[in-house]
Enzyme design. Structure first.
Site, PDB file in Angstrom:
ATOM      1  N   LYS A 122       0.816  -1.224   0.000  1.00 48.28           N
ATOM      2  CA  LYS A 122       0.000   0.000   0.000  1.00 48.28           C
ATOM      3  C   LYS A 122       0.841   1.262   0.000  1.00 48.28           C
ATOM      4  O   LYS A 122       0.433   2.275  -0.564  1.00 48.28           O
ATOM      5  CB  LYS A 122      -0.949   0.010   1.213  1.00 48.28           C
ATOM      6  CG  LYS A 122      -2.093  -0.964   1.058  1.00 48.28           C
ATOM      7  CD  LYS A 122      -3.267  -0.580   1.939  1.00 48.28           C
ATOM      8  CE  LYS A 122      -4.435  -1.504   1.666  1.00 48.28           C
ATOM      9  NZ  LYS A 122      -5.537  -1.330   2.614  1.00 48.28           N
ATOM     10  N   LYS A 139      -5.105  -9.968  -6.433  1.00 48.13           N
ATOM     11  CA  LYS A 139      -6.448 -10.166  -5.853  1.00 48.13           C
ATOM     12  C   LYS A 139      -7.415  -9.113  -6.396  1.00 48.13           C
ATOM     13  O   LYS A 139      -6.989  -8.009  -6.763  1.00 48.13           O
ATOM     14  CB  LYS A 139      -6.371 -10.137  -4.318  1.00 48.13           C
ATOM     15  CG  LYS A 139      -6.083  -8.790  -3.743  1.00 48.13           C
ATOM     16  CD  LYS A 139      -6.341  -8.721  -2.245  1.00 48.13           C
ATOM     17  CE  LYS A 139      -6.085  -7.292  -1.811  1.00 48.13           C
ATOM     18  NZ  LYS A 139      -6.429  -6.921  -0.501  1.00 48.13           N
ATOM     19  N   LYS A 186     -10.577  -3.030  -4.619  1.00 51.62           N
ATOM     20  CA  LYS A 186     -11.225  -1.749  -4.905  1.00 51.62           C
ATOM     21  C   LYS A 186     -10.250  -0.789  -5.542  1.00 51.62           C
ATOM     22  O   LYS A 186     -10.625   0.138  -6.229  1.00 51.62           O
ATOM     23  CB  LYS A 186     -11.682  -1.099  -3.580  1.00 51.62           C
ATOM     24  CG  LYS A 186     -12.864  -1.759  -2.924  1.00 51.62           C
ATOM     25  CD  LYS A 186     -13.107  -1.198  -1.516  1.00 51.62           C
ATOM     26  CE  LYS A 186     -12.893  -2.273  -0.485  1.00 51.62           C
ATOM     27  NZ  LYS A 186     -13.346  -1.939   0.865  1.00 51.62           N
TER      28      LYS A 186
HETATM   29  P1  TYM Z   1     -10.876  -4.954   3.649  1.00 42.69           P
HETATM   30  O1  TYM Z   1     -11.815  -3.826   3.924  1.00 42.69           O
HETATM   31  O2  TYM Z   1      -9.792  -4.718   2.657  1.00 42.69           O
HETATM   32  O3  TYM Z   1     -11.678  -6.216   3.174  1.00 42.69           O
HETATM   33  C1  TYM Z   1     -12.790  -6.696   3.889  1.00 42.69           C
HETATM   34  C2  TYM Z   1     -12.795  -8.210   3.881  1.00 42.69           C
HETATM   35  O4  TYM Z   1     -12.850  -8.690   2.526  1.00 42.69           O
HETATM   36  C3  TYM Z   1     -11.792  -9.620   2.311  1.00 42.69           C
HETATM   37  N1  TYM Z   1     -11.343  -9.497   0.910  1.00 42.69           N
HETATM   38  C4  TYM Z   1     -11.217 -10.523   0.068  1.00 42.69           C
HETATM   39  N2  TYM Z   1     -11.450 -11.845   0.224  1.00 42.69           N
HETATM   40  C5  TYM Z   1     -11.227 -12.644  -0.850  1.00 42.69           C
HETATM   41  N3  TYM Z   1     -10.784 -12.183  -2.046  1.00 42.69           N
HETATM   42  C6  TYM Z   1     -10.544 -10.860  -2.252  1.00 42.69           C
HETATM   43  N4  TYM Z   1     -10.135 -10.427  -3.436  1.00 42.69           N
HETATM   44  C7  TYM Z   1     -10.747  -9.971  -1.156  1.00 42.69           C
HETATM   45  N5  TYM Z   1     -10.608  -8.628  -0.994  1.00 42.69           N
HETATM   46  C8  TYM Z   1     -10.969  -8.361   0.276  1.00 42.69           C
HETATM   47  C9  TYM Z   1     -10.697  -9.208   3.277  1.00 42.69           C
HETATM   48  O5  TYM Z   1      -9.811 -10.273   3.549  1.00 42.69           O
HETATM   49  C10 TYM Z   1     -11.511  -8.801   4.490  1.00 42.69           C
HETATM   50  O6  TYM Z   1     -11.855  -9.948   5.259  1.00 42.69           O
HETATM   51  N6  TYM Z   1      -7.804  -4.820   7.581  1.00 42.69           N
HETATM   52  C11 TYM Z   1      -9.097  -5.282   7.113  1.00 42.69           C
HETATM   53  C12 TYM Z   1     -10.248  -4.754   7.938  1.00 42.69           C
HETATM   54  C13 TYM Z   1     -10.147  -4.949   9.416  1.00 42.69           C
HETATM   55  C14 TYM Z   1     -10.346  -6.176  10.112  1.00 42.69           C
HETATM   56  C15 TYM Z   1     -10.181  -5.831  11.488  1.00 42.69           C
HETATM   57  C16 TYM Z   1     -10.645  -7.466   9.717  1.00 42.69           C
HETATM   58  C17 TYM Z   1      -9.863  -3.991  10.321  1.00 42.69           C
HETATM   59  N7  TYM Z   1      -9.898  -4.533  11.553  1.00 42.69           N
HETATM   60  C18 TYM Z   1     -10.281  -6.824  12.469  1.00 42.69           C
HETATM   61  C19 TYM Z   1     -10.755  -8.443  10.722  1.00 42.69           C
HETATM   62  C20 TYM Z   1     -10.582  -8.097  12.056  1.00 42.69           C
HETATM   63  C21 TYM Z   1      -9.277  -4.833   5.685  1.00 42.69           C
HETATM   64  O7  TYM Z   1      -8.670  -3.889   5.243  1.00 42.69           O
HETATM   65  O8  TYM Z   1     -10.249  -5.499   5.013  1.00 42.69           O
END
Ligand code: TYM
Length: 334
Positions: free
Chosen positions: A114, A198, A201
Site C-alpha cells: 500500500k 487479488k 477496490k
Molecule cells: P478490507 O476492507 O480490505 O476487506 C474486507 C474483507 O474482505 C476480504 N477481501 C477478500 N477476500 C477474498 N478475495 C478478495 N479479493 C478480497 N478482498 C478483500 C478481506 O480479507 C476482508 O476480510 N484490515 C481489514 C479490515 C479490518 C479487520 C479488522 C478485519 C480492520 N480490523 C479486524 C478483521 C478483524 C481490511 O482492510 O479489510
C-alpha cells in the site's frame, strides 16, 4: 479461560464493495451469526490511514452498513457498528502500539504494497494499522475472525501481540489467541484482468472486479471481457496451475454453485471458456443483483442505517468498556 466463542471482523468503508469482499468475507459473516456471538465493524479509522474526503467517508460508512444488511447480516443477531464511535478501539490501539514490536510491523507485506515505492510519504497510521486491527479484535476478546486470505498475516500479528501482552503482564489466557476463519475454497478472489492479483477496490480498471452494485448488464460485459484461456477447459485441475485467470473463473463458479471444481471440470472438459462464462454470468446475476438492489434501497433510508449503527455502538461500548477496565488494571493505569 472463558470458552465463549466471539466472532469479530471488520470491513473498510472505501465504497463499492466487490465480489471478493462478498465471497471471501461477507458470506462467512452471515453464516456465522447463526452459531456464534458476532460483532461486525465498519472500520472507518482504518480507512483514514489513506486520505478520505470527509463527506465521501460519511457516505461510504453508510454504504458499507447497507451492504452488511443487504448481504444478510441481521442487526438483531449481530452487533453492527462503526469503529470510531467506540473510542476503546483507539485507546487499546495505543496500548498495543507499546506491546507490538517494530520488527514485527516491518514484516507486514500489505504495508509494503500500500505504501508503494515512497514509504517515507506514507502515513504513520498506515504503518501501525495492524496494531489497530489487533486492538479491534482483542477489545472484544474475540476468539474467531472471518477474513479473506489477504488478512492472514495481520491475524498472525494479532496473535503475537495477544501472546506478548499475556506474558508481559503475567496474565496467561487473558486475551484469547484469535483464530482466523478463512474460507477453504475461495480465500482469495482474483482480478478478472490479472489472475495473479487479488480482486480489489484500488485496481484502476473497473473491468477487474464485479461490484456488488453492478447491473446485470455490467456483470455480463465484465465476464465476457474477463481473461480466461485460449485452450478449451482441461479435464484435470493440474493443467490449470499456470492459468490463474481460468482457475479464478472456475473457482468463482464452483463457489456460487456449491459444486466442487473437480465436478465442474469433469462436466465441462473440452468446452470453450465461453460456455463457462455464459453459466457464470447467469449465477452471478442471480446472486449479486438482488444484493445491489437492496443496497440502493437501503441507501435511501439513511436515518434507519444511522440508527442501526447507533444501537450497535451502544452494545459494543458495553463490552469494550468492561474489557478496557480490566486491561487498564492489568497494566497499572489508574
Ligand atoms: P478490507 O476492507 O480490505 O476487506 C474486507 C474483507 O474482505 C476480504 N477481501 C477478500 N477476500 C477474498 N478475495 C478478495 N479479493 C478480497 N478482498 C478483500 C478481506 O480479507 C476482508 O476480510 N484490515 C481489514 C479490515 C479490518 C479487520 C479488522 C478485519 C480492520 N480490523 C479486524 C478483521 C478483524 C481490511 O482492510 O479489510
Amino acid at each position: 479461560m472463558s470458552s465463549k466463542k466471539i466472532v469479530f471482523s471488520g470491513v473498510q468503508p472505501t465504497g463499492n464493495l466487490h465480489l471478493g469482499n462478498y465471497l471471501g468475507a461477507l458470506k462467512n459473516f452471515v453464516s456465522l451469526q447463526k452459531e456464534m456471538n458476532c460483532i461486525y465493524c465498519v472500520v472507518d479509522l482504518h480507512a483514514i490511514t489513506i486520505f478520505q474526503k470527509p463527506r465521501q467517508l460519511e457516505d461510504n460508512v453508510l454504504e458499507t452498513t447497507a451492504t452488511f444488511l443487504a448481504s444478510g447480516l441481521n442487526p438483531e443477531k449481530s452487533i453492527i457498528f462503526n469503529q470510531s464511535s467506540v473510542s476503546g478501539h483507539a485507546e487499546l490501539a495505543w496500548i498495543l502500539n507499546c506491546v507490538s514490536r517494530i520488527g514485527w510491523l516491518n514484516r507486514m507485506t500489505q504495508f509494503k504494497d500500500k505504501a508503494g515505492s515512497d514509504k517515507e510519504k506514507a502515513s504513520v497510521g498506515l504503518y501501525i494499522y495492524p496494531n489497530l486491527m489487533a486492538a479491534d479484535i482483542l477489545l472484544y476478546k474475540a476468539t474467531h475472525v472471518p477474513v479473506g486470505a489477504d488478512q492472514k498475516q495481520h491475524l498472525e500479528l494479532s496473535r503475537d501481540i495477544a501472546q506478548k501482552f499475556n506474558k508481559d503482564f503475567n496474565c496467561e489466557n487473558f486475551f484469547p489467541l484469535p483464530e482466523p476463519l478463512i474460507h477453504k475454497n475461495i480465500s482469495r478472489v482474483m482480478s478478472l484482468r490479472d489472475g495473479t492479483k487479488k480482486m480489489s477496490k484500488s485496481e484502476d480498471s473497473d473491468y477487474s472486479r464485479i461490484n456488488l452494485k453492478d447491473s446485470a448488464d455490467e456483470i455480463k460485459k465484465k465476464i465476457k471481457k474477463a481473461k480466461s484461456d485460449s485452450e478449451p477447459i482441461p479435464s484435470d485441475i493440474k493443467s490449470l496451475q499456470n492459468k490463474p485467470e481460468a482457475l479464478n473463473l472456475l473457482n468463482i463458479y464452483s463457489e456460487l454453485t456449491k459444486n466442487s471444481i473437480e465436478k465442474i471440470i469433469s462436466e465441462m472438459a473440452g468446452k470453450e471458456y465461453s460456455n463457462l462464462k455464459t453459466k457464470l454470468t447467469e449465477v452471478l446475476i442471480n446472486e449479486i443483483t438482488p444484493v445491489g438492489k437492496e443496497i440502493q434501497k437501503l441507501l435511501k433510508e439513511k436515518s434507519y442505517l444511522k440508527n442501526i449503527l447507533k444501537k450497535g455502538t451502544e452494545k459494543a461500548n458495553i463490552i469494550a468498556e468492561e474489557n478496557l477496565k480490566n486491561i487498564r488494571e492489568k497494566i497499572g493505569l489508574i
